[in-house]
Design an enzyme around this catalytic site. Structure first.
Site, PDB file in Angstrom:
ATOM      1  N   HIS A  89       0.404  -1.380  -2.300  1.00 34.44           N
ATOM      2  CA  HIS A  89      -0.440  -0.553  -1.657  1.00 34.44           C
ATOM      3  C   HIS A  89      -0.376   1.009  -2.269  1.00 34.44           C
ATOM      4  CE1 HIS A  89       2.791   0.419   1.414  1.00 34.44           C
ATOM      5  NE2 HIS A  89       2.390   1.684   1.083  1.00 34.44           N
ATOM      6  N   ASP A 229       4.242  -6.745  -0.821  1.00 33.08           N
ATOM      7  CA  ASP A 229       3.633  -5.847  -1.138  1.00 33.08           C
ATOM      8  C   ASP A 229       4.564  -4.811  -2.422  1.00 33.08           C
ATOM      9  OD1 ASP A 229       2.305  -3.143  -1.148  1.00 33.08           O
ATOM     10  OD2 ASP A 229       2.645  -2.889   1.039  1.00 33.08           O
ATOM     11  N   SER A 658       7.111   4.729   0.969  1.00 34.47           N
ATOM     12  CA  SER A 658       6.426   3.518   0.508  1.00 34.47           C
ATOM     13  C   SER A 658       6.783   3.156  -0.847  1.00 34.47           C
ATOM     14  CB  SER A 658       5.081   3.257   0.633  1.00 34.47           C
ATOM     15  OG  SER A 658       4.601   3.417   1.959  1.00 34.47           O
TER      16      SER A 658
HETATM   17  N1  ARG Z   1       1.621   0.964   6.672  1.00 31.45           N
HETATM   18  C1  ARG Z   1       2.107   1.098   5.288  1.00 31.45           C
HETATM   19  C2  ARG Z   1       2.644   2.660   5.243  1.00 31.45           C
HETATM   20  O1  ARG Z   1       2.167   3.514   5.680  1.00 31.45           O
HETATM   21  C3  ARG Z   1       0.805   0.929   4.399  1.00 31.45           C
HETATM   22  C4  ARG Z   1       0.541  -0.433   4.262  1.00 31.45           C
HETATM   23  C5  ARG Z   1      -0.524  -0.478   3.530  1.00 31.45           C
HETATM   24  N2  ARG Z   1      -1.383  -1.711   3.791  1.00 31.45           N
HETATM   25  C6  ARG Z   1      -2.636  -1.838   4.647  1.00 31.45           C
HETATM   26  N3  ARG Z   1      -3.094  -2.879   5.173  1.00 31.45           N
HETATM   27  N4  ARG Z   1      -3.366  -0.500   4.685  1.00 31.45           N
HETATM   28  O2  ARG Z   1       3.684   2.968   4.540  1.00 31.45           O
END
Ligand code: ARG
Length: 723
Positions: A89, A229, A658
């Protein structure tokens, strides 16, 4: 006696293991944490993690930065040839940009077979070279409760001057560096961060989207998780190992440090450390702030975002080309739609507010008992004033961000207002005309990700929210008149705007830019709406927002200063601010609610359970399902015979982390952090030791996907694998 001491020590040790430690610790505090970290299983020294003079783990951690300079994620170097790992992502935008309907690497995945196949990625990375405490230089002669306007100006002048001195001192290197002077503790301390910025970054590989984003927005922020991911890139440099613009002659960057990779896997209770770039937390938010955010701001943002997402999804599901075109926009909206939704629920719980109130009462008693009224006496009333105002006006800037900024025609109109800067006597000036000429070449780019039916519906939705949710007295008449005229039929209104405005169509805009004309611009109805809205924000409402921000900055700084006086011996971590932090903890399961227990890892079996052929979020490649059905895991299988996919640790992270490396006690890479969990969704407002978990991809799952699904085993040769 000896035995009793020993068992006491053991008890203390196991207590330490039971409770997660709050704290995204600045590197400058790592030395103080060596003992508790070693007690949890760290085999390294603090100096191995962060050293001022020698190569240390921090040199293998990269900061992902947009070309504009904005940081957005973390990555870790995993070979002596500049190969680095981050989340899917995080690479998503770059991967989408490299995809076309004919060569859709976002959807199909991609692995460069050799260096020459690696593809230019549209972002930079920063390597943190130096950290320097500059508090004395910035705050020289400025008292803590100096008049706020005077203080703000003095701090910003001192910061600017200092920054240019520090940059100048870099001499020949200065073009390759970004120096940031960053406020900690609400502006009570300042650190200078030196980043060497590498500009030639190339995509090495990515799993297909239905693996890298498996589970989509449904699984996002949730456990149990099976998303792989990750994506891989490489840093390139000139022959002297220095940053260089993208160039075919550049060579892979040779890092000071890279992470060896452990295939040994993790066990419950194992030490785990994460280093990276958490973006922002506000753990010291005032009680009324929590009430405002939970009760009003977050719920409204959720609605505005959800309505736009519904439009995107409707069209994306119908057509793969549209899906590719809007994928990055949907992911960006969706991630925080999901998070804000959870925060709205958590922050409106009475106990959340009560906890703050207790601390605030403690603070007030302390102020009285210690006669600190002259320094800290104003904090509570400042905060109260701030939140009375925000309750009344807070949504205006928020709707600019979450509403207007998500409508492309509205944003085009906003950009075009720059043309009028030197307009005079009803005519565009030379600068404006020149700018229009320059914009002509950018027009294809502007409409690259623009699907008219989507944009028309989004426009209707944004205007509906502006009119229905905000006080009309503070909306421009260019908007209110139109809504009245169309009797709140927003669909019809959008149809009208679509025909009447130049910002809804490439040809119309091209024509305008070929012979730009101020009168036409000012008469444009979309232009009138957005500049009218901006005009309110920068006009009538400006003094209100200036006051809000001055009061809040002051209250935060004083409150945080008081807390450090109240608890002089407590090791506290400052709020995240986009600088490198370290958090340590252990591999740990949790109970999300009464009667339910979550294990600390998932396995590939979950793919077979969750798989839905052709689904928007839960489809998966047939090859992968076959590999899983045949348990063809090779060296990536755990000793239990399964392929472990994701795992949990009790580290303290937030957005920006992330892609961060998850590191075992030996300093080896065991995973890549990519998410937080639902039960701790409001953790930016307070650490929740019992349930707060970091969700990471098991490094063995990453390598399995790269090797067995992607056929990129050649990359293993440049890594250091510990079996
Ligand atoms: N929730 C994750 C974060 O903010 C990002 C995940 C991205 N995936 C998605 N389906 N939007 O670190």
């Amino acid at each position: 006696m000896k035995k009793r001491i020993l068992s006491f020590l053991l008890a203390a040790l196991s207590m330490a293991n039971l409770f997660a430690d709050e704290g995204m610790w600045p590197l400058t505090m790592v030395a103080k944490l060596q003992d508790p970290m070693q007690a949890k299983g760290l085999k390294l020294t603090a100096e191995d993690i962060y050293s001022i003079n020698n190569a240390s783990l921090k040199d293998a951690v990269v900061r992902l930065m947009q070309k504009s300079g904005r940081m957005f994620c973390t990555g870790e170097i995993i070979s002596r040839e500049g190969l680095f790992l981050t989340n899917h992502h995080c690479g998503y935008g770059a991967i989408q940009e490299l995809s076309t309907p004919q060569d859709n690497i976002l959807s199909n995945g991609f692995w460069a077979k050799n260096r020459s196949e690696e593809r230019p990625a549209n972002f930079n990375i920063g390597l943190l070279r130096k950290v320097e405490d500059v508090t004395d230089q910035v705050l020289n002669g400025i008292a803590i409760n100096q008049d706020e306007a005077i203080r703000a100006k003095a701090v910003s002048d001192a910061t600017a001057k200092l920054k240019s001195t520090l940059v100048d001192a870099l001499g020949a290197d200065k073009g390759n560096y970004v120096v940031e002077v960053v406020a900690f503790w609400g502006g009570n301390r300042f650190l200078a961060m030196y980043y060497e910025v590498y500009r030639d970054i190339r995509l090495v590989g990515t799993p297909p989207e239905n693996v890298g984003k498996f589970g989509g927005e449904t699984d996002n922020w949730r456990w149990p998780r099976h998303t792989c991911d990750f994506s891989m890139f490489r840093i390139y440099s000139d022959t002297a190992n220095k940053p260089a613009d993208m160039n075919a002659n550049n060579k892979p960057y040779s890092p000071k440090k890279f992470f060896p990779i452990s295939l040994k896997g993790t066990q419950h209770g194992d030490f785990a450390m994460i280093m990276g770039y958490p973006g922002r937390t506000t753990r010291y938010t005032y009680s009324e702030g929590v009430r405002y955010l939970g009760g009003k701001e977050r719920p409204m943002r959720v609605q505005v975002r959800r309505d736009i997402m519904d439009v995107y999804e409707k069209y994306m599901k119908q057509d793969p080309t549209i899906r590719l075109m809007y994928s990055d926009k949907l992911a960006g909206l969706g991630n925080y739609w999901n998070k804000f939704n959870g925060e709205a629920g958590e922050l409106s719980k009475p106990e959340m507010i009560e906890k703050r109130k207790n601390l605030e009462r403690e603070f007030e008693n302390w102020v009285k008992a210690n006669n600190k009224q002259d320094v800290y006496g104003e904090v509570t009333s400042l905060y109260d004033e701030v939140y009375v105002s925000l309750n009344k006006y807070g949504l205006y800037p928020v709707y600019l961000q979450d509403g207007i900024a998500n409508s492309q025609p509205m944003m085009f109109a906003m950009q075009f207002s720059a043309l009028t800067r030197d307009a005079k006597n009803g005519k565009l000036g030379a600068e404006g005309i020149n700018m229009a000429k320059m914009m002509q070449s950018g027009i294809d780019d502007m409409f690259k990700e623009f699907h008219a039916p989507i944009e028309k519906e989004v426009l209707a939705s944004v205007i509906r929210h502006l009119y229905e949710d905000l006080d009309h007295a503070n909306l421009p008449i260019s908007l209110t008149d139109l809504v009245t005229k169309y009797k709140r039929d927003y669909k019809k209104l959008a149809e009208y705007l679509w025909k009447a405005s130049i910002f809804t169509d490439k040809v119309k805009l091209q024509k305008f830019l070929a012979s730009p004309n101020l009168g036409k611009l000012l008469k444009d109805p979309i232009y009138a709406i957005v500049t009218g809205y901006n005009g309110k924000l920068n006009g009538d409402l400006k003094p209100i927002f200036d006051q809000i921000s001055a009061k809040k900055v002051r209250a935060d700084r004083l409150f945080l200063s008081a807390l450090s006086e109240m608890y002089p011996d407590k090791a506290m971590a400052p709020d995240a601010n986009g600088t490198m932090r370290m958090t340590y903890g252990t591999v740990m399961n949790y109970d999300p609610k009464d009667g339910v227990h979550y294990k600390e890892f998932t396995t590939a079996k979950g793919y077979l359970e969750k798989f839905k052929a052709g689904d928007f979020e839960f489809d998966a490649p047939k090859n992968l399902l076959d590999l899983i059905r045949n348990k063809d895991y090779g060296q990536y299988a755990d000793k239990d015979g399964e392929l472990h996919t994701c795992f949990l640790t009790d580290n303290d992270i937030t957005g920006g982390n992330s892609g961060s490396p998850v590191i075992n006690g030996n300093g080896e890479l065991i995973g890549t952090a990519f998410d937080g969990n639902w039960e701790a969704i409001a953790s930016d407002f307070g650490f929740m030791p019992a349930v707060q978990r970091t969700i990471s991809v098991d490094i063995r799952f990453t390598l399995f996907i790269m090797d067995k699904l992607g056929g990129a085993s050649h990359l293993l040769d440049e890594m250091t694998i510990v079996k």
